[in-house]
Motif scaffolding. Structure first.
Motif, mmCIF file in Angstrom:
data_model
loop_
_atom_site.group_PDB
_atom_site.id
_atom_site.type_symbol
_atom_site.label_atom_id
_atom_site.label_comp_id
_atom_site.label_asym_id
_atom_site.label_seq_id
_atom_site.Cartn_x
_atom_site.Cartn_y
_atom_site.Cartn_z
ATOM 1 N N GLU A 246 -10.111 -7.253 -5.993
ATOM 2 C CA GLU A 246 -9.863 -8.622 -6.459
ATOM 3 C C GLU A 246 -11.164 -9.271 -6.906
ATOM 4 O OE1 GLU A 246 -7.387 -11.098 -4.052
ATOM 5 O OE2 GLU A 246 -6.371 -9.384 -3.158
ATOM 6 N N LEU B 199 -1.588 -5.194 -7.349
ATOM 7 C CA LEU B 199 -2.573 -6.174 -7.800
ATOM 8 C C LEU B 199 -2.353 -6.546 -9.274
ATOM 9 C CD1 LEU B 199 -5.836 -4.869 -6.063
ATOM 10 C CD2 LEU B 199 -4.484 -6.881 -5.481
ATOM 11 N N LYS C 157 -2.405 -10.295 -8.891
ATOM 12 C CA LYS C 157 -3.753 -10.749 -9.180
ATOM 13 C C LYS C 157 -4.055 -10.797 -10.682
ATOM 14 C CE LYS C 157 -8.088 -11.825 -8.522
ATOM 15 N NZ LYS C 157 -8.502 -13.157 -8.051
#
Length: 977
Positions: free
Chosen positions: A904, A933, A937
């Motif tokens: 991240e 992710l 993200k």
């Protein structure tokens, strides 16, 4: 075998001015000599060369039967007889007795003395009465602690020396009866005691014991009076039935026996301890360790058995640690630390010397040409008297003690003549009517009586000598004094003086009897060594003279072993080392004269020079001596010639001379590449570059590396403890750096050079200080990774390389030389360098990096981080100099955090700095469990940044399109999304 030399160990001779014929005498300490006659003891002071002056005289209770002096405590102890009763008395503070009529204090052992009498005790002699339940037969004082051991029938009584404090300034010497050693079936005739070691002899038996204070095992001390009806354990050859057969019609002859160590328990002599000391006694003996039992058989070759066939002259001789003795050594017994202990005892025609510390071993056997009467052992000599001769024999105590003291004896560093070397008689000196002998310091005390008539000897049943049952000790009163007696002090000459005489005498054997020359020089060496060990006997300034003689003797022995063809020729090396002679000084002692046009060089000299030249000594031979060494090895050891020429000590050799000998060598029997490299080195020394190139071209690079491994000194030498690159190494650095790195790597792989030494070599070679790393050293580190050396610590090597890469990238510092390997080479040949992630190329291409060297260092660092072996966490603290503001720095930081699975954070940095690389990054890194992710993200971040607009709007939009396209093709939607 005893060799006989006619040397002169005895010097001046003085007469002791005693008034009556001595019956007993003893000496010791600094200068004390005591002579007992009748009921009187005369004390003399012996100083200088036997100068003897009366000091004092005092009366005894009766006629003295035994006499002993203890240096520790400075007291005299005597067994005295009066009215057929024997008494044991110690004479303390005897130096204070100024006249024969001076007052004497008599006190009982162990009785407290009141403080008001302190001044009286300070200024007068004290006699300490020591009562015993049985008559004392013999006595012995411990030379270290001063404790007194008394022999009685079937037991020994130990009196510990102690000091009774009267007040804060004054204490008096006293004794405490601390231990009784019960010894069944043997009656002591002589005893000797030294720091817990006890030796006992009867007429034909010897027993050596060690009293130990460790209570873990062994025979415990009895705390109650000992019962006398304990059964006696007999050995196999003795039985009760046999003992019962003794009668007037039978003579029972027991066979000779020698039992060492634990086997001596089988002797049939039971030993138990009974403690009688106080509970707060510092040293307690808990059990007994048996060391030796030996029984001799009488001579039954004649019908009449002589009563004189018995043991005599029992003695324990300690040798102390010399390292703990300083030049300001006091006479305190507490400063003495026992190093080794020896036990001597003798029959009329043969003497035996044992070593009894750590292991029990018979060291020497002395065969006397005549019947001996008495003998005394010293650290240097054994002195034996017969009826008309004083004989002086060498001993091996110093040789044995040297091996106990120094673990490096008998190595290439040090040497010592062997304990097994034949003993020799230095002198047989005529003295008429010798009767008794004693010894202290360098003084030999002799009692002579010119009257040839002997005292009628007692005749008893011969079985008294043949079985232990009837053993007894005769302490009869000596006969009436007769005229014709003398008491002499014979002084032995100084060890250095005798040493010089022995060296001079050895010259007569140099050509005729070579082994005799070595033997006599070894005797001289041991004489000096023994004198150095006996530090308490040295006069001021004598030690320096002895040390010089010691070095000289080592030089003489080195000469012998270097020139004589014996199986011990290798001893030339340690003896020359101990002599302190330089190699040039040793070579100057060599006889280079030719005989019949040929020269033979013995193994000892070759071994010494060869080993010395291998040791990197800080000594350079002259051109003349170097040429002689080359000639010597060409004749004797041609295979060693290339190695010899590579020694730093041969720096001054004429290169033409060296090459001429090298060209004569037949290289069929050994490595020709080594000869080639040596000639190439000599060509460099002559500045003949054409010859050097021709020699180097005659072998492949791989063979040349093997040649350097055979002789590392072609590249690396040590002088004064520092690594020095050779002229050859400097030349290779400029012309063939790859061969140089490969050769040093081969040396390290074959344990010819250590890791730190190799690093230091390259720094010195490149002229860099400790904080500067040359490119050639970086090339060497990279070569180590490629070679996968087993002894290299990978993480340490990784740290060295990454630190250097980071430093160069942060400082924009190019390497000082062209690197030997590119990043591509390392990735293709070394498993520790991994393939660089494809997104890194996208990131790097976003900024122009025109510097080729900069790109190479960056690629190597990126590849190393991508490798499977690198510990990322260890390098994170060192990334600070490499700023993330640069593309290079950003790539390294993102790579490291990716390896640490900080995805991240990496996505955030890439979105902020280089959005075009974020999708390739996600495609490569966000796999399997990290695919979520994309949705949680990456996509939300892109959408948010697009909403915000800005100058990177198009980049974010393009990245979002790429992310959606990739997700539709390869990423399945999670449930509930």
């Amino acid at each position: 075998m005893v060799q006989l030399y006619n040397l002169h160990p005895f010097g001046s001779q003085e007469v002791v001015p005693c008034k009556l014929e001595p019956e007993r005498f003893c000496g010791g300490g600094r200068d004390a000599l005591f002579v007992a006659a009748g009921c009187k003891v005369e004390a003399f002071a012996v100083a200088g060369q036997g100068l003897c002056q009366p000091r004092c005289a005092f009366s005894t209770l009766g006629r003295v039967l035994r006499l002993a002096y203890s240096e520790a405590g400075d007291y005299l102890v005597a067994i005295e007889e009066k009215n057929k009763a024997t008494f044991l008395r110690a004479y303390v503070n005897w130096r204070s007795k100024r006249t024969e009529n001076s007052r004497v204090c008599i006190r009982m052992v162990g009785h407290d003395v009141e403080a008001p009498f302190s001044e009286t005790f300070r200024d007068q002699m004290s006699i300490v009465e020591m009562p015993l339940s049985e008559a004392p037969l013999c006595i012995s004082c411990c030379p270290v602690k001063g404790d007194l051991l008394v022999g009685c029938t079937n037991k020994l009584v130990l009196f510990s020396l102690k000091y009774q404090i009267i007040n804060g300034e004054f204490s008096i010497l006293d004794f405490e009866r601390s231990l009784i050693i019960h010894i069944d079936n043997i009656t002591p005739v002589e005893i000797s005691f030294c720091i817990g070691y006890v030796a006992v002899v009867s007429d034909l038996e010897v027993l050596i014991l060690k009293l130990e204070s460790d209570p873990k095992n062994g025979e415990r001390v009895n705390r109650h009076p000992r019962k006398t009806n304990n059964p006696v354990k007999l050995s196999e050859d003795i039985s009760n039935e046999t003992l019962q057969l003794e009668s007037d019609d039978f003579v029972i002859c027991q066979k000779p026996m020698e039992l060492l160590g634990e086997k001596s328990k089988q002797s049939g002599i039971a030993v138990t301890l009974e403690s009688t000391g106080l509970a707060d006694e510092k040293i307690k003996y808990f059990h007994v360790q048996h060391l030796l039992y030996r029984r001799f058989a009488p001579d039954i070759s004649s019908c009449v058995l002589s009563d004189d066939i018995k043991l005599h002259s029992l003695q324990l001789l300690p040798i102390y640690q010399t390292g703990s003795l300083t030049s300001e050594r006091k006479h305190s017994s507490q400063e003495k630390e026992l190093l080794s202990l020896f036990c001597f005892f003798s029959l009329p025609h043969v003497g035996y010397l044992y070593m009894v510390v750590k292991s029990v071993e018979l060291m020497s056997v002395y065969q006397y040409p005549e019947k001996s009467q008495q003998a005394v052992l010293t650290p240097q000599f054994l002195h034996v008297i017969t009826s008309n001769n004083l004989q002086c024999y060498t001993v091996r105590c110093s040789a044995a003690a040297a091996r106990e003291e120094d673990p490096y004896v008998d190595t290439t560093l040090k040497a010592c003549p062997p304990v097994s070397m034949d003993v020799c008689a230095l002198r047989i000196q005529l003295f008429i009517g010798l009767k008794a002998i004693c010894h202290f310091k360098n003084h030999i005390i002799l009692l002579t009586k010119a009257d040839p008539e002997t005292i009628p000897e007692r005749r008893e049943s011969p079985k008294r000598l043949l079985s232990r049952k009837g053993t007894s000790v005769n302490l009869k009163t000596p006969p009436v004094a007769e005229a014709g007696w003398n008491l002499y002090i014979v002084n032995t000459i100084s060890p250095v003086q005798l040493y010089k005489e022995m060296v001079d005498y050895s010259n007569t054997y140099k050509t005729a009897k070579t082994q005799s020359c070595i033997h006599l020089l070894s005797e001289a060496h041991l004489l000096v060594r023994a004198a150095l060990m006996d530090a308490g006997q040295l006069e001021p300034g004598e030690k320096a003279e002895l040390l010089e003689a010691f070095k000289e003797s080592c030089g003489h022995l080195g000469d012998c072993y270097s020139r004589l063809d014996t199986q011990y020729s290798h001893l030339a090396l340690p003896y020359y080392k101990m002599s302190g002679l330089s190699m040039a000084e040793v070579l100057a002692r060599v006889d280079w004269a030719l005989e019949d046009g040929t020269q033979k060089y013995e193994r000892g000299l070759i071994f010494y020079i060869n080993h010395s030249l291998y040791e990197n000594l800080d000594e350079e031979l002259s051109e003349e001596l170097a040429a002689k060494v080359v000639q010597m090895f060409y004749v004797a050891e041609p295979k060693q010639l290339p190695h010899i020429l590579c020694s730093p000590s041969m720096k001054n050799i004429d290169p033409l001379t060296a090459i001429s000998y090298l060209r004569k060598l037949d290289t069929s029997g050994f490595s020709s590449v080594l000869v080639t490299l040596t000639k190439a080195a000599m060509a460099l020394k002559m500045r003949d570059l054409d010859m050097h190139r021709n020699e180097m071209k005659s072998h492949s690079e791989m063979k040349l590396v093997c040649g350097f491994i055979l002789e590392p000194r072609l590249l690396i030498q040590q002088r004064k403890g520092q690594i020095v690159p050779t002229e050859f190494a400097v030349h290779l650095k400029e012309t063939q750096p790859g061969l140089l790195v490969a050769s040093v790597l081969g040396l390290q792989k074959n344990n010819k050079i250590g890791i730190e030494e190799a690093d230091s070599f390259f720094k010195v070679l490149c002229g860099k200080d400790e904080d500067t790393i040359p490119q050639l050293l970086v090339d060497f580190w990279e070569a180590q990774l490629v070679a996968c050396l087993p002894d290299v610590v990978l993480q340490e090597l990784f740290f060295k390389l990454t630190s250097q890469y980071i430093w160069r990238l942060s400082k924009r510092q190019p390497p000082d030389t062209t690197p030997l390997r590119t990043s591509e080479d390392l990735i293709n040949t070394c498993s520790h360098y991994g393939l660089i992630s494809p997104w890194v190329n996208v990131l790097i291409s976003s900024e122009s990096l025109a510097d080729k060297n900069y790109m190479e260092d960056l690629s190597k660092l990126q590849s190393l981080i991508c490798g499977p072996s690198f510990d990322i966490a260890s390098i994170i603290p060192f990334l600070e100099p490499l700023s993330e503001d640069t593309v290079a720095g950003l790539s390294i930081h993102v790579l490291c955090r990716t390896r640490l699975e900080e995805y991240e954070r990496c996505i955030d940095r890439l979105l902020e700095r280089c959005p075009e690389a974020v999708i390739p990054y996600a495609n490569h890194e966000l796999k399997e469990e990290n695919r979520t992710l994309w949705w949680k993200k990456l996509l939300p971040e892109l959408c948010q940044r697009i909403k915000c607009g800005g100058e990177k709007y198009q980049l974010y939009l393009s990245s979002l399109k790429g992310a959606v396209k990739f997700s539709l093709v390869k990423v399945s939607m999670p449930e509930g999304a």
